[in-house]
Design a protein around this motif. Structure first.
Motif, PDB file in Angstrom:
ATOM      1  N   ARG A   1       5.318 141.722 -12.206  1.00 24.26           N
ATOM      2  CA  ARG A   1       6.553 141.144 -12.754  1.00 24.26           C
ATOM      3  C   ARG A   1       7.597 142.234 -12.977  1.00 24.26           C
ATOM      4  O   ARG A   1       8.781 142.017 -12.711  1.00 24.26           O
ATOM      5  CB  ARG A   1       6.251 140.450 -14.083  1.00 24.26           C
ATOM      6  CG  ARG A   1       5.554 139.125 -13.925  1.00 24.26           C
ATOM      7  CD  ARG A   1       5.151 138.573 -15.273  1.00 24.26           C
ATOM      8  NE  ARG A   1       4.470 137.286 -15.157  1.00 24.26           N
ATOM      9  CZ  ARG A   1       3.752 136.742 -16.111  1.00 24.26           C
ATOM     10  NH1 ARG A   1       3.608 137.362 -17.268  1.00 24.26           N
ATOM     11  NH2 ARG A   1       3.171 135.566 -15.922  1.00 24.26           N
ATOM     12  N   ARG A   2       7.161 143.366 -13.476  1.00 23.94           N
ATOM     13  CA  ARG A   2       8.114 144.457 -13.725  1.00 23.94           C
ATOM     14  C   ARG A   2       8.720 144.961 -12.414  1.00 23.94           C
ATOM     15  O   ARG A   2       9.912 145.224 -12.336  1.00 23.94           O
ATOM     16  CB  ARG A   2       7.428 145.600 -14.474  1.00 23.94           C
ATOM     17  CG  ARG A   2       7.033 145.262 -15.909  1.00 23.94           C
ATOM     18  CD  ARG A   2       8.196 144.740 -16.712  1.00 23.94           C
ATOM     19  NE  ARG A   2       7.873 144.502 -18.111  1.00 23.94           N
ATOM     20  CZ  ARG A   2       8.429 143.554 -18.840  1.00 23.94           C
ATOM     21  NH1 ARG A   2       9.335 142.728 -18.294  1.00 23.94           N
ATOM     22  NH2 ARG A   2       8.108 143.401 -20.103  1.00 23.94           N
TER      23      ARG A   2
ATOM     24  N   LEU B   1       9.019 143.259  -9.658  1.00 20.53           N
ATOM     25  CA  LEU B   1       9.889 142.180  -9.171  1.00 20.53           C
ATOM     26  C   LEU B   1      11.229 142.184  -9.904  1.00 20.53           C
ATOM     27  O   LEU B   1      12.295 142.036  -9.283  1.00 20.53           O
ATOM     28  CB  LEU B   1       9.168 140.844  -9.380  1.00 20.53           C
ATOM     29  CG  LEU B   1       9.724 139.619  -8.685  1.00 20.53           C
ATOM     30  CD1 LEU B   1       9.812 139.811  -7.180  1.00 20.53           C
ATOM     31  CD2 LEU B   1       8.834 138.404  -9.001  1.00 20.53           C
ATOM     32  N   GLN B   2      11.174 142.382 -11.206  1.00 22.42           N
ATOM     33  CA  GLN B   2      12.412 142.430 -11.984  1.00 22.42           C
ATOM     34  C   GLN B   2      13.290 143.591 -11.515  1.00 22.42           C
ATOM     35  O   GLN B   2      14.506 143.441 -11.367  1.00 22.42           O
ATOM     36  CB  GLN B   2      12.098 142.591 -13.477  1.00 22.42           C
ATOM     37  CG  GLN B   2      11.518 141.329 -14.093  1.00 22.42           C
ATOM     38  CD  GLN B   2      11.224 141.472 -15.578  1.00 22.42           C
ATOM     39  OE1 GLN B   2      11.202 142.592 -16.109  1.00 22.42           O
ATOM     40  NE2 GLN B   2      10.980 140.354 -16.238  1.00 22.42           N
TER      41      GLN B   2
ATOM     42  N   PHE C   1       4.023 138.516 -22.811  1.00 18.36           N
ATOM     43  CA  PHE C   1       3.598 137.903 -21.550  1.00 18.36           C
ATOM     44  C   PHE C   1       2.418 136.958 -21.775  1.00 18.36           C
ATOM     45  O   PHE C   1       2.381 135.854 -21.231  1.00 18.36           O
ATOM     46  CB  PHE C   1       3.211 138.973 -20.533  1.00 18.36           C
ATOM     47  CG  PHE C   1       4.379 139.542 -19.764  1.00 18.36           C
ATOM     48  CD1 PHE C   1       5.489 138.771 -19.450  1.00 18.36           C
ATOM     49  CD2 PHE C   1       4.351 140.860 -19.326  1.00 18.36           C
ATOM     50  CE1 PHE C   1       6.556 139.294 -18.719  1.00 18.36           C
ATOM     51  CE2 PHE C   1       5.414 141.394 -18.591  1.00 18.36           C
ATOM     52  CZ  PHE C   1       6.513 140.618 -18.301  1.00 18.36           C
TER      53      PHE C   1
ATOM     54  N   PHE D   1      15.328 136.455 -22.007  1.00 19.59           N
ATOM     55  CA  PHE D   1      15.414 137.211 -20.755  1.00 19.59           C
ATOM     56  C   PHE D   1      14.176 136.930 -19.889  1.00 19.59           C
ATOM     57  O   PHE D   1      14.277 136.609 -18.707  1.00 19.59           O
ATOM     58  CB  PHE D   1      15.525 138.700 -21.095  1.00 19.59           C
ATOM     59  CG  PHE D   1      15.532 139.630 -19.921  1.00 19.59           C
ATOM     60  CD1 PHE D   1      16.727 139.977 -19.301  1.00 19.59           C
ATOM     61  CD2 PHE D   1      14.357 140.190 -19.461  1.00 19.59           C
ATOM     62  CE1 PHE D   1      16.733 140.846 -18.217  1.00 19.59           C
ATOM     63  CE2 PHE D   1      14.361 141.054 -18.385  1.00 19.59           C
ATOM     64  CZ  PHE D   1      15.548 141.389 -17.764  1.00 19.59           C
TER      65      PHE D   1
ATOM     66  N   PHE E   1      13.851 134.830 -16.341  1.00 20.30           N
ATOM     67  CA  PHE E   1      13.244 135.444 -15.150  1.00 20.30           C
ATOM     68  C   PHE E   1      12.157 134.538 -14.582  1.00 20.30           C
ATOM     69  O   PHE E   1      12.102 134.256 -13.389  1.00 20.30           O
ATOM     70  CB  PHE E   1      12.674 136.819 -15.511  1.00 20.30           C
ATOM     71  CG  PHE E   1      11.751 137.396 -14.482  1.00 20.30           C
ATOM     72  CD1 PHE E   1      12.242 137.834 -13.263  1.00 20.30           C
ATOM     73  CD2 PHE E   1      10.389 137.481 -14.724  1.00 20.30           C
ATOM     74  CE1 PHE E   1      11.390 138.348 -12.296  1.00 20.30           C
ATOM     75  CE2 PHE E   1       9.534 137.992 -13.770  1.00 20.30           C
ATOM     76  CZ  PHE E   1      10.032 138.435 -12.553  1.00 20.30           C
TER      77      PHE E   1
END
Lengths: 204, 105
Positions: free
Chosen positions: A172-173, A175-176, B37, B68, B72
């Motif tokens: 996810r990081r 991708l961000q 998460f 945020f 996403f």
């Protein structure tokens, strides 16, 4: 009144409704529609032949994803690379990855609630997912697109739950970061003004 | 005078979002963010989930990060949500299953 054999009925009720999900997963794995269709077809054929190994009433979707991914890996002969990446990521603390909100820190003065995500076109999101390193992509797709639990992902990917979290959070990081770069390049969000050392790569 | 700019920036940030002395949800910002998460993924035990939710929803420092991350997630989900297997593929799958003995009726 149905005359279907029990086996066929169970397959129809549990496996066949997952065609869309298996196709989506295959599409992300294989990268092209033609290869994804072949992979999805092969997955259902393999599943039907091995249906007696499936425990009725458990997660057919996870079971099909496991088959799909194994067929893909076998076809791509990526197993060796797979093992190498496992050892690289396994030691990363998932909690640290959760805190490592680099993009949030970079945009918090301009767009703290991430409104720019809505402006990134779907095609770009898909492209960025497809370009993730395989192990991270698998985790992001299974969780954020197919909504599998950590435990189900651990079974599909044949890794411990802790490693699932590390890969998912890292994926996810990454991708961000990629989508943020795209958003800046496209003028969706203005570039960072006067970045300082403490702004870059910080944790919450 | 780079150090002065940095000092000014740090002071501004500290004024904008001081760490709460009595944090919402009874847990610190760091603990809440570390579980963000897992909470969004519905993976926390109910008690811990309530603490994390109570903190993230009420903390002025952490709430923007929560929205945020939600935005996403939504962007990722929506990008792929309407992808369906083509009819041609469904027909191919059914044909190959039938050649293996599967009966649909």
């Amino acid at each position: 009144m149905s005359h279907l054999p029990d086996r066929d009925r169970a397959f129809r009720e549990e496996a066949l409704p997952q065609m869309d999900a298996v196709y989506r997963f295959a599409l992300r794995l294989a990268g092209s529609q033609d290869r994804a269709q072949d992979l999805a077809q092969e997955t259902f054929l393999h599943a039907f032949r091995n249906w007696d190994k499936y425990t009725p009433g458990t997660q057919a979707k996870s079971w099909l994803f496991t088959i799909c991914r194994n067929l893909f890996l076998r076809r791509e002969q990526r197993s060796k690379r797979h093992q190498e990446i496992v050892s690289e990521v396994a030691d990363v603390d998932p909690r640290q990855l959760s805190r490592e909100a680099t993009v949030f820190m970079a945009v918090r003065d301009r767009d703290p609630e991430g409104a720019f995500w809505k402006e990134v076109v779907d095609e770009e999101v898909l492209r960025a997912i497809d370009e993730l390193p395989g192990e991270f992509k698998d985790a992001v797709v299974l969780s954020d697109i197919e909504d599998l639990s950590y435990q189900e992902m651990a079974e599909v990917l044949e890794i411990p739950v802790g490693t699932v979290k590390s890969r998912l959070f890292r994926g996810r990081r990454i991708l961000q970061e990629r989508l943020h770069e795209y958003a800046v390049e496209e003028g969706i969000i203005p570039p960072e003004v006067q970045p300082t050392e403490s702004d870059a790569g910080g944790s919450i | 005078m780079k150090w002065m700019e940095e000092l000014r920036r740090l002071l501004r940030r500290a004024q904008e979002d001081p760490a709460p002395a009595d944090p919402p949800g009874g847990i610190s910002c760091q603990a809440a963010v570390e579980h963000l998460f897992e909470w969004l993924d519905g993976e926390l035990e109910p008690e811990m989930g309530e603490q994390v939710a109570g903190h993230l929803e009420a903390c002025a420092r952490c709430y923007p990060l929560l929205t945020f991350e939600r935005a996403f997630r939504q962007a990722v989900t929506e990008a792929t949500g309407d992808e369906e297997a083509p009819d041609e593929l469904k027909e191919r799958i059914m044909a190959s299953l039938e050649s293996e003995g599967y009966r649909d009726s």
